[in-house]
Design an enzyme around this catalytic site. Structure first.
Site, PDB file in Angstrom:
ATOM      1  N   TYR A  24       1.057  -1.066  -0.017  1.00 55.69           N
ATOM      2  CA  TYR A  24       0.067   0.066  -0.113  1.00 55.69           C
ATOM      3  C   TYR A  24       0.782   1.132  -0.047  1.00 55.69           C
ATOM      4  O   TYR A  24       0.692   2.069  -0.620  1.00 55.69           O
ATOM      5  CB  TYR A  24      -0.842  -0.067   1.061  1.00 55.69           C
ATOM      6  CG  TYR A  24      -1.832  -1.212   1.284  1.00 55.69           C
ATOM      7  CD1 TYR A  24      -2.931  -1.187   0.663  1.00 55.69           C
ATOM      8  CD2 TYR A  24      -1.458  -2.130   2.080  1.00 55.69           C
ATOM      9  CE1 TYR A  24      -3.783  -2.342   0.766  1.00 55.69           C
ATOM     10  CE2 TYR A  24      -2.227  -3.566   2.183  1.00 55.69           C
ATOM     11  CZ  TYR A  24      -3.334  -3.327   1.314  1.00 55.69           C
ATOM     12  OH  TYR A  24      -4.260  -4.364   1.468  1.00 55.69           O
ATOM     13  N   ASN A  33       2.010  10.709  -2.940  1.00 56.60           N
ATOM     14  CA  ASN A  33       1.545  10.997  -1.505  1.00 56.60           C
ATOM     15  C   ASN A  33       1.921   9.798  -0.547  1.00 56.60           C
ATOM     16  O   ASN A  33       1.440   8.859  -0.267  1.00 56.60           O
ATOM     17  CB  ASN A  33      -0.028  11.018  -1.510  1.00 56.60           C
ATOM     18  CG  ASN A  33      -0.437  11.948  -2.454  1.00 56.60           C
ATOM     19  OD1 ASN A  33      -0.083  13.074  -2.449  1.00 56.60           O
ATOM     20  ND2 ASN A  33      -1.787  11.848  -3.207  1.00 56.60           N
ATOM     21  N   ARG A  38      -3.091   4.581   3.784  1.00 59.04           N
ATOM     22  CA  ARG A  38      -4.598   4.140   4.263  1.00 59.04           C
ATOM     23  C   ARG A  38      -5.344   4.392   3.220  1.00 59.04           C
ATOM     24  O   ARG A  38      -6.573   3.630   2.954  1.00 59.04           O
ATOM     25  CB  ARG A  38      -4.616   5.040   5.294  1.00 59.04           C
ATOM     26  CG  ARG A  38      -4.957   4.200   6.712  1.00 59.04           C
ATOM     27  CD  ARG A  38      -5.258   5.029   7.759  1.00 59.04           C
ATOM     28  NE  ARG A  38      -6.277   4.430   8.691  1.00 59.04           N
ATOM     29  CZ  ARG A  38      -6.537   4.548   9.604  1.00 59.04           C
ATOM     30  NH1 ARG A  38      -6.433   5.469  10.219  1.00 59.04           N
ATOM     31  NH2 ARG A  38      -7.593   3.720  10.163  1.00 59.04           N
ATOM     32  N   CYS A  55      -6.585  -7.117  -7.374  1.00 60.69           N
ATOM     33  CA  CYS A  55      -6.142  -6.552  -5.926  1.00 60.69           C
ATOM     34  C   CYS A  55      -5.705  -7.476  -4.917  1.00 60.69           C
ATOM     35  O   CYS A  55      -5.075  -6.952  -3.747  1.00 60.69           O
ATOM     36  CB  CYS A  55      -7.473  -6.006  -5.286  1.00 60.69           C
ATOM     37  SG  CYS A  55      -8.870  -7.047  -5.789  1.00 60.69           S
TER      38      CYS A  55
END
Length: 113
Positions: A24, A33, A38, A55
DNA sequence: GGTTTGACCCGTT
DNA sequence: CAACGGGCCAAAC
Protein backbone atom coordinates in the site's frame (compact mmCIF):
# COMPACT_ATOMS: atom_id res chain seq x y z
CA UNK A 1 -8.68 17.88 -14.68
CA UNK A 2 -6.52 15.25 -12.95
CA UNK A 3 -8.03 11.83 -12.54
CA UNK A 4 -9.51 11.14 -9.17
CA UNK A 5 -7.17 9.52 -6.68
CA UNK A 6 -9.03 6.23 -6.69
CA UNK A 7 -8.80 6.02 -10.46
CA UNK A 8 -5.07 6.52 -10.33
CA UNK A 9 -4.77 3.76 -7.76
CA UNK A 10 -6.72 1.43 -10.03
CA UNK A 11 -4.56 2.37 -12.99
CA UNK A 12 -1.40 1.26 -11.21
CA UNK A 13 -2.92 -1.86 -9.67
CA UNK A 14 -4.07 -3.01 -13.09
CA UNK A 15 -0.44 -3.16 -14.19
CA UNK A 16 0.96 -5.30 -11.41
CA UNK A 17 2.52 -8.30 -13.20
CA UNK A 18 1.53 -11.86 -12.39
CA UNK A 19 3.55 -13.41 -9.62
CA UNK A 20 4.47 -10.10 -8.02
CA UNK A 21 2.98 -7.97 -5.27
CA UNK A 22 2.95 -4.31 -4.23
CA UNK A 23 2.52 -2.71 -0.82
CA UNK A 24 0.00 0.00 0.00
CA UNK A 25 2.74 2.43 0.96
CA UNK A 26 4.60 1.73 -2.26
CA UNK A 27 1.48 2.61 -4.24
CA UNK A 28 0.96 5.78 -2.26
CA UNK A 29 4.56 6.77 -2.89
CA UNK A 30 4.27 6.13 -6.61
CA UNK A 31 1.22 8.38 -6.74
CA UNK A 32 3.08 11.20 -5.04
CA UNK A 33 1.47 10.91 -1.60
CA UNK A 34 3.88 8.92 0.54
CA UNK A 35 1.52 9.09 3.51
CA UNK A 36 -1.68 8.11 1.80
CA UNK A 37 -1.21 4.38 2.29
CA UNK A 38 -4.44 4.22 4.25
CA UNK A 39 -6.39 5.88 1.52
CA UNK A 40 -4.93 3.41 -0.96
CA UNK A 41 -6.24 0.57 1.15
CA UNK A 42 -9.67 2.11 1.19
CA UNK A 43 -9.58 2.70 -2.56
CA UNK A 44 -8.76 -0.92 -3.27
CA UNK A 45 -11.34 -2.11 -0.80
CA UNK A 46 -14.04 -0.24 -2.68
CA UNK A 47 -12.79 -1.13 -6.15
CA UNK A 48 -15.64 -2.14 -8.49
CA UNK A 49 -15.41 -5.91 -9.17
CA UNK A 50 -16.20 -5.51 -12.88
CA UNK A 51 -12.82 -3.90 -13.39
CA UNK A 52 -11.16 -7.25 -12.66
CA UNK A 53 -8.26 -5.66 -10.87
CA UNK A 54 -5.58 -7.94 -9.38
CA UNK A 55 -6.25 -6.49 -5.94
CA UNK A 56 -5.01 -9.71 -4.33
CA UNK A 57 -1.52 -8.56 -5.37
CA UNK A 58 -1.64 -5.63 -2.96
CA UNK A 59 -0.35 -6.45 0.51
CA UNK A 60 0.81 -4.70 3.65
CA UNK A 61 4.39 -3.49 4.09
CA UNK A 62 5.17 -6.42 6.40
CA UNK A 63 4.09 -8.97 3.84
CA UNK A 64 0.83 -9.76 5.59
CA UNK A 65 -2.34 -10.38 3.59
CA UNK A 66 -5.76 -8.82 3.94
CA UNK A 67 -8.19 -10.18 6.55
CA UNK A 68 -9.94 -13.37 5.47
CA UNK A 69 -13.40 -11.81 5.27
CA UNK A 70 -12.25 -9.55 2.42
CA UNK A 71 -11.82 -12.35 -0.11
CA UNK A 72 -14.61 -14.37 1.31
CA UNK A 73 -12.78 -17.06 3.19
CA UNK A 74 -9.60 -18.09 4.90
CA UNK A 75 -6.66 -18.69 2.60
CA UNK A 76 -8.41 -17.49 -0.55
CA UNK A 77 -6.03 -14.66 -1.31
CA UNK A 78 -3.04 -16.83 -0.47
CA UNK A 79 -4.26 -19.54 -2.82
CA UNK A 80 -4.58 -17.07 -5.69
CA UNK A 81 -1.08 -15.77 -5.11
CA UNK A 82 0.44 -19.22 -4.82
CA UNK A 83 -1.17 -20.12 -8.11
CA UNK A 84 0.89 -17.32 -9.65
CA UNK A 85 4.07 -18.61 -8.10
CA UNK A 86 4.30 -16.36 -5.06
CA UNK A 87 6.00 -18.04 -2.12
CA UNK A 88 5.33 -17.55 1.58
CA UNK A 89 7.23 -17.81 4.84
CA UNK A 90 6.13 -20.32 7.42
CA UNK A 91 4.36 -17.63 9.42
CA UNK A 92 2.09 -16.86 6.47
CA UNK A 93 3.79 -13.70 5.30
CA UNK A 94 4.87 -13.11 1.72
CA UNK A 95 8.53 -13.29 0.76
CA UNK A 96 8.66 -9.64 -0.26
CA UNK A 97 12.34 -9.69 -1.23
CA UNK A 98 11.46 -12.10 -3.99
CA UNK A 99 8.11 -10.87 -5.25
CA UNK A 100 7.87 -7.17 -4.54
CA UNK A 101 7.24 -5.37 -7.82
CA UNK A 102 9.59 -2.52 -8.69
CA UNK A 103 7.17 0.13 -9.89
CA UNK A 104 8.89 1.54 -12.95
CA UNK A 105 7.95 5.21 -13.42
CA UNK A 106 7.64 4.49 -17.12
CA UNK A 107 4.80 2.07 -16.57
CA UNK A 108 2.74 4.50 -14.55
CA UNK A 109 3.78 7.84 -15.95
CA UNK A 110 0.21 8.57 -17.02
CA UNK A 111 -0.91 8.70 -13.40
CA UNK A 112 2.07 10.47 -11.90
CA UNK A 113 1.05 13.96 -10.79
C1' DG B 1 -18.94 22.62 5.74
C1' DG B 2 -17.37 19.20 9.64
C1' DT B 3 -17.37 14.31 10.91
C1' DT B 4 -16.50 9.58 10.07
C1' DT B 5 -14.16 5.73 7.98
C1' DG B 6 -10.56 2.59 6.38
C1' DA B 7 -7.52 -4.23 3.12
C1' DC B 8 -2.04 1.37 6.40
C1' DC B 9 2.69 2.69 8.38
C1' DC B 10 6.16 3.51 11.74
C1' DG B 11 8.17 4.49 16.09
C1' DT B 12 7.72 3.37 20.80
C1' DT B 13 6.60 0.55 24.71
C1' DC C 1 8.51 -10.30 19.47
C1' DA C 2 3.53 -8.44 20.05
C1' DA C 3 0.76 -4.58 21.21
C1' DC C 4 -0.35 0.20 21.21
C1' DG C 5 -0.89 4.95 19.67
C1' DG C 6 -0.61 8.86 16.76
C1' DG C 7 -0.32 10.54 12.11
C1' DC C 8 -2.10 10.64 7.43
C1' DC C 9 -5.11 11.38 3.31
C1' DA C 10 -9.26 11.07 0.15
C1' DA C 11 -14.17 9.99 -0.30
C1' DA C 12 -18.73 9.28 1.73
C1' DC C 13 -22.34 11.09 4.64
Amino acid sequence: MPARFFERVYAVVSQIPRGTVVTYGQLALALGNPRAARTVGWAIHSAPPERNLPCHRVVSASGALAPDRVFGGSGVQRAMLEQEGVTFFEDGRIDLDKHLWDIAPRSIRHVIP
